[in-house]
Design a protein around this motif. Structure first.
Motif, PDB file in Angstrom:
ATOM      1  N   SER A 186       0.835  -1.195   0.000  1.00  0.00           N
ATOM      2  CA  SER A 186       0.000   0.000   0.000  1.00  0.00           C
ATOM      3  C   SER A 186       0.872   1.247   0.000  1.00  0.00           C
ATOM      4  O   SER A 186       1.909   1.308   0.653  1.00  0.00           O
ATOM      5  CB  SER A 186      -0.906  -0.002   1.237  1.00  0.00           C
ATOM      6  N   GLY A 187       0.456   2.230  -0.766  1.00  0.00           N
ATOM      7  CA  GLY A 187       1.173   3.503  -0.802  1.00  0.00           C
ATOM      8  C   GLY A 187       2.479   3.468  -1.567  1.00  0.00           C
ATOM      9  O   GLY A 187       3.294   4.376  -1.428  1.00  0.00           O
ATOM     10  N   THR A 188       2.708   2.445  -2.390  1.00  0.00           N
ATOM     11  CA  THR A 188       3.955   2.380  -3.146  1.00  0.00           C
ATOM     12  C   THR A 188       3.679   2.441  -4.645  1.00  0.00           C
ATOM     13  O   THR A 188       2.706   1.864  -5.129  1.00  0.00           O
ATOM     14  CB  THR A 188       4.756   1.106  -2.837  1.00  0.00           C
ATOM     15  N   PHE A 189       4.549   3.143  -5.363  1.00  0.00           N
ATOM     16  CA  PHE A 189       4.367   3.275  -6.807  1.00  0.00           C
ATOM     17  C   PHE A 189       5.678   3.600  -7.520  1.00  0.00           C
ATOM     18  O   PHE A 189       5.680   3.931  -8.702  1.00  0.00           O
ATOM     19  CB  PHE A 189       3.323   4.360  -7.119  1.00  0.00           C
ATOM     20  N   MET A 340      11.091   7.703  -2.172  1.00  0.00           N
ATOM     21  CA  MET A 340      10.056   7.518  -1.152  1.00  0.00           C
ATOM     22  C   MET A 340       8.715   7.994  -1.684  1.00  0.00           C
ATOM     23  O   MET A 340       8.643   8.997  -2.388  1.00  0.00           O
ATOM     24  CB  MET A 340      10.457   8.250   0.130  1.00  0.00           C
ATOM     25  N   GLN A 341       7.677   7.274  -1.342  1.00  0.00           N
ATOM     26  CA  GLN A 341       6.351   7.546  -1.878  1.00  0.00           C
ATOM     27  C   GLN A 341       5.430   7.992  -0.754  1.00  0.00           C
ATOM     28  O   GLN A 341       5.238   7.263   0.223  1.00  0.00           O
ATOM     29  CB  GLN A 341       5.820   6.292  -2.562  1.00  0.00           C
ATOM     30  N   ILE A 342       4.882   9.183  -0.910  1.00  0.00           N
ATOM     31  CA  ILE A 342       4.051   9.779   0.134  1.00  0.00           C
ATOM     32  C   ILE A 342       2.584   9.651  -0.268  1.00  0.00           C
ATOM     33  O   ILE A 342       2.182  10.108  -1.338  1.00  0.00           O
ATOM     34  CB  ILE A 342       4.420  11.263   0.348  1.00  0.00           C
ATOM     35  N   ALA A 343       1.794   9.006   0.595  1.00  0.00           N
ATOM     36  CA  ALA A 343       0.388   8.765   0.280  1.00  0.00           C
ATOM     37  C   ALA A 343      -0.438   8.862   1.553  1.00  0.00           C
ATOM     38  O   ALA A 343       0.077   9.150   2.636  1.00  0.00           O
ATOM     39  CB  ALA A 343       0.224   7.394  -0.372  1.00  0.00           C
ATOM     40  N   GLY A 344      -1.729   8.625   1.414  1.00  0.00           N
ATOM     41  CA  GLY A 344      -2.614   8.704   2.559  1.00  0.00           C
ATOM     42  C   GLY A 344      -3.140  10.106   2.770  1.00  0.00           C
ATOM     43  O   GLY A 344      -3.348  10.865   1.810  1.00  0.00           O
ATOM     44  N   ASN A 345      -3.313  10.487   4.028  1.00  0.00           N
ATOM     45  CA  ASN A 345      -3.904  11.778   4.374  1.00  0.00           C
ATOM     46  C   ASN A 345      -2.834  12.874   4.365  1.00  0.00           C
ATOM     47  O   ASN A 345      -2.372  13.333   5.415  1.00  0.00           O
ATOM     48  CB  ASN A 345      -4.577  11.685   5.749  1.00  0.00           C
ATOM     49  N   GLY A 350       2.983  12.082  -3.557  1.00  0.00           N
ATOM     50  CA  GLY A 350       3.825  11.900  -4.730  1.00  0.00           C
ATOM     51  C   GLY A 350       5.118  11.217  -4.384  1.00  0.00           C
ATOM     52  O   GLY A 350       5.298  10.684  -3.279  1.00  0.00           O
ATOM     53  N   LEU A 351       6.036  11.242  -5.338  1.00  0.00           N
ATOM     54  CA  LEU A 351       7.331  10.592  -5.173  1.00  0.00           C
ATOM     55  C   LEU A 351       8.420  11.598  -4.837  1.00  0.00           C
ATOM     56  O   LEU A 351       8.502  12.663  -5.448  1.00  0.00           O
ATOM     57  CB  LEU A 351       7.709   9.828  -6.445  1.00  0.00           C
ATOM     58  N   VAL A 352       9.245  11.239  -3.860  1.00  0.00           N
ATOM     59  CA  VAL A 352      10.375  12.071  -3.444  1.00  0.00           C
ATOM     60  C   VAL A 352      11.623  11.206  -3.408  1.00  0.00           C
ATOM     61  O   VAL A 352      11.674  10.229  -2.647  1.00  0.00           O
ATOM     62  CB  VAL A 352      10.133  12.692  -2.047  1.00  0.00           C
ATOM     63  N   GLU A 353      12.623  11.518  -4.216  1.00  0.00           N
ATOM     64  CA  GLU A 353      13.896  10.802  -4.147  1.00  0.00           C
ATOM     65  C   GLU A 353      14.882  11.630  -3.332  1.00  0.00           C
ATOM     66  O   GLU A 353      15.234  12.751  -3.709  1.00  0.00           O
ATOM     67  CB  GLU A 353      14.470  10.528  -5.537  1.00  0.00           C
TER      68      GLU A 353
END
Length: 517
Positions: A186-189, A340-345, A350-353
């Motif tokens: 969950s929360g990964t892309f 790193m993938q930021i998701a949820g509330n 989005g994606l942060v490297e």
């Protein structure tokens, strides 16, 4: 004059209307007699701005977003092709703080190039690593990867170079490279974004791995829910093969490497390496007992390198710029960068490297912008559905394998799912057990039966039935699952359960000090 306009083809952008926006731009340009070159690039990973429209200028690419199809005419009215003023103008895309504050090493091309254009890839440092690798001895390639400090990005964080060295030293008539792209957390892309938005990077990394260990065949095991990834990978593989970067005598060398995509079985447990091998072989995806290790007895019983997408995608850069360059990023034994993938509330998912060492707080607030609801972030789950729930008191923990282990957590695949203070952590703990019930392969009793009993115990705790006794049973059950399960599916299911119980005891009707079994 021809204007170059970029509209992403990434599946997140497509879900938000990117195809319709692209079609509207092409139609409007034709109606106005304006000559444009429309490039379908990847996403920059700033999903709240999708569909993001970019225009190439002498100063750099200027962005506008999010742009829906019915806003395109107004975009032309504002003369956006010449940098005209518009309510959704973002200025130079590279200067947007979310993007500018990153250290993009692997994702440097993502959102910039046409994903399936080999010409674009070559123009942006593509295949530099492979060209260097074919001039080196296999052991020297393995040593370069070892010196870089690269560790597996799929969860276990095992040193990549050691795994490769084992396969290199194995004696066999056939060896394989298997890429685990069954991204089910969950929360990964990030895997999806590589495969959709820069597939040549993965293909090059696997080709280098094949040369390094003496493997001539490779498989990419792609999650069945990723049709765009599968399509882009197959197109990129065909393009690479036609140009001599895959197949027999790569770039005129003595090396051969062939690659094919396998569609996954739609089972979370197939993200476990041995279950994946079983599935590739056409069997039901169930874990194998170890030993023997897959590095010695892997796919079709032959020595096999198994890495995930992000691990293999780091290899071209390491070969192109050297292991020392890569090792200069990060902290401790966690070297390089992690997407790193930021998701949820959160406001800005989005994606942060970033290089290892960035904290959860920085990711959640400096990049994520805090909660979308405006309420305090109470917990964040890191590393997928089997990752720990971390409370606000641990938000200053740096992203580092050892630092996370010290607080009974895991970096995993780098996915973050944030929850505000309305979350019920007892229900989240129940979900972890329920997830295991649904996804267990059923081979071992602690996982198959333990998760079912765990769900039943959680139902009693939530219903306030003999809570102190049920909490003791829950802890005992988790201990059995941790120590008795055959693979990480069962042994890690207790991680979110125990973290929720330990950090948020009030949601279980427990007291902060009443945590002993």
């Amino acid at each position: 004059m021809t204007f170059t306009v970029f509209v992403p083809r990434d599946s997140t952008a497509l879900a938000l209307g990117a195809n319709e926006t692209a079609e509207a731009i092409a139609k409007e340009a034709k109606a106005r007699g304006i000559d444009i070159k429309l490039v379908r690039n990847g996403s920059r990973g700033m999903f709240w701005l999708e569909p993001l429209v970019e225009v190439a200028t002498d100063a750099g690419r200027i962005g506008f977003g999010p742009i829906e199809a019915d806003e395109v005419a107004a975009l032309f009215d504002a003369d956006f092709l010449n940098g005209g003023k518009h309510d959704k103008a973002l200025g130079l895309v590279e200067e947007i703080p979310y993007l500018k504050k990153q250290e993009r090493l692997q994702f440097v091309r993502v959102g910039v190039t046409d994903p399936v254009s080999l010409e674009d890839y070559l123009a942006h440092e593509g295949y530099v690593g492979l060209k260097k690798a074919i001039t080196m001895e296999p052991a020297a390639i393995v040593q370069e990867v070892t010196d870089s400090g690269l560790r597996g990005r799929g969860g276990a964080a095992f040193p990549t170079g050691i795994k490769w060295k084992t396969v290199l030293g194995a004696q066999a008539d056939q060896k394989y490279i298997a890429c685990n792209a069954d991204e089910g957390d969950s929360g990964t892309f990030s895997d999806r974004m590589v495969m959709e938005d820069d597939p040549f990077m993965l293909i090059e990394g696997m080709t280098i791995a094949g040369i390094a260990v003496g493997a001539t065949e490779g498989y990419i095991y792609v999650r069945s829910e990723y049709p765009h990834s599968i399509a882009n990978l197959n197109e990129a593989i065909d393009n690479a093969k036609a140009a001599g970067y895959l197949g027999e005598n790569i770039l005129g060398s003595k090396f051969t490497f062939n690659l094919q995509v396998r569609k996954a079985a739609g089972a979370y447990v197939c993200g476990e390496e041995t279950a994946m091998l079983e599935s590739i072989e056409g069997k039901r995806g169930m874990v194998r007992a170890k030993p023997p290790l897959p590095a010695l007895v892997g796919l079709f019983g032959k020595p096999t390198v198994i890495n995930n997408v992000i691990s293999l995608s780091a290899v071209p850069l390491i070969l192109a710029r050297g292991g020392e360059f890569y090792k200069n990023y990060g902290m401790g034994r966690s070297r390089g960068t992690l997407p790193m993938q930021i998701a949820g509330n959160v406001k800005y998912g989005g994606l942060v490297e970033k290089a290892f060492g960035v904290t959860l707080r920085e990711l959640l607030y400096d990049f994520g912008g805090g909660s979308e609801s405006g309420r305090p972030i109470r917990a964040v789950q890191v590393g997928g559905p089997l990752g720990a729930y971390m409370p606000e008191s641990l938000f200053d923990t740096p992203f580092d394998y050892e630092a996370f282990a010290a607080v009974d957590s895991t970096v995993g695949h780098g996915g973050l799912v944030a929850f505000d203070d309305t979350v019920d952590m007892a229900k989240q703990a129940r979900y972890a057990m329920h997830f295991c019930v649904a996804e267990s392969c059923g081979k071992c009793t602690p996982c198959r039966i333990g998760s079912t009993r765990g769900q039943e115990v959680m139902d009693k705790i939530i219903a306030n039935q003999s809570r102190p006794q049920q909490i003791r049973i829950l802890r005992d059950l988790c201990d059995v699952m941790v120590n008795g399960s055959l693979c990480a599916m069962g042994s890690m299911t207790p991680v979110p359960v125990l973290s929720a119980l330990n950090h948020f005891p009030e949601d279980f009707g427990d007291q902060p000090l009443a945590t002993a079994a």
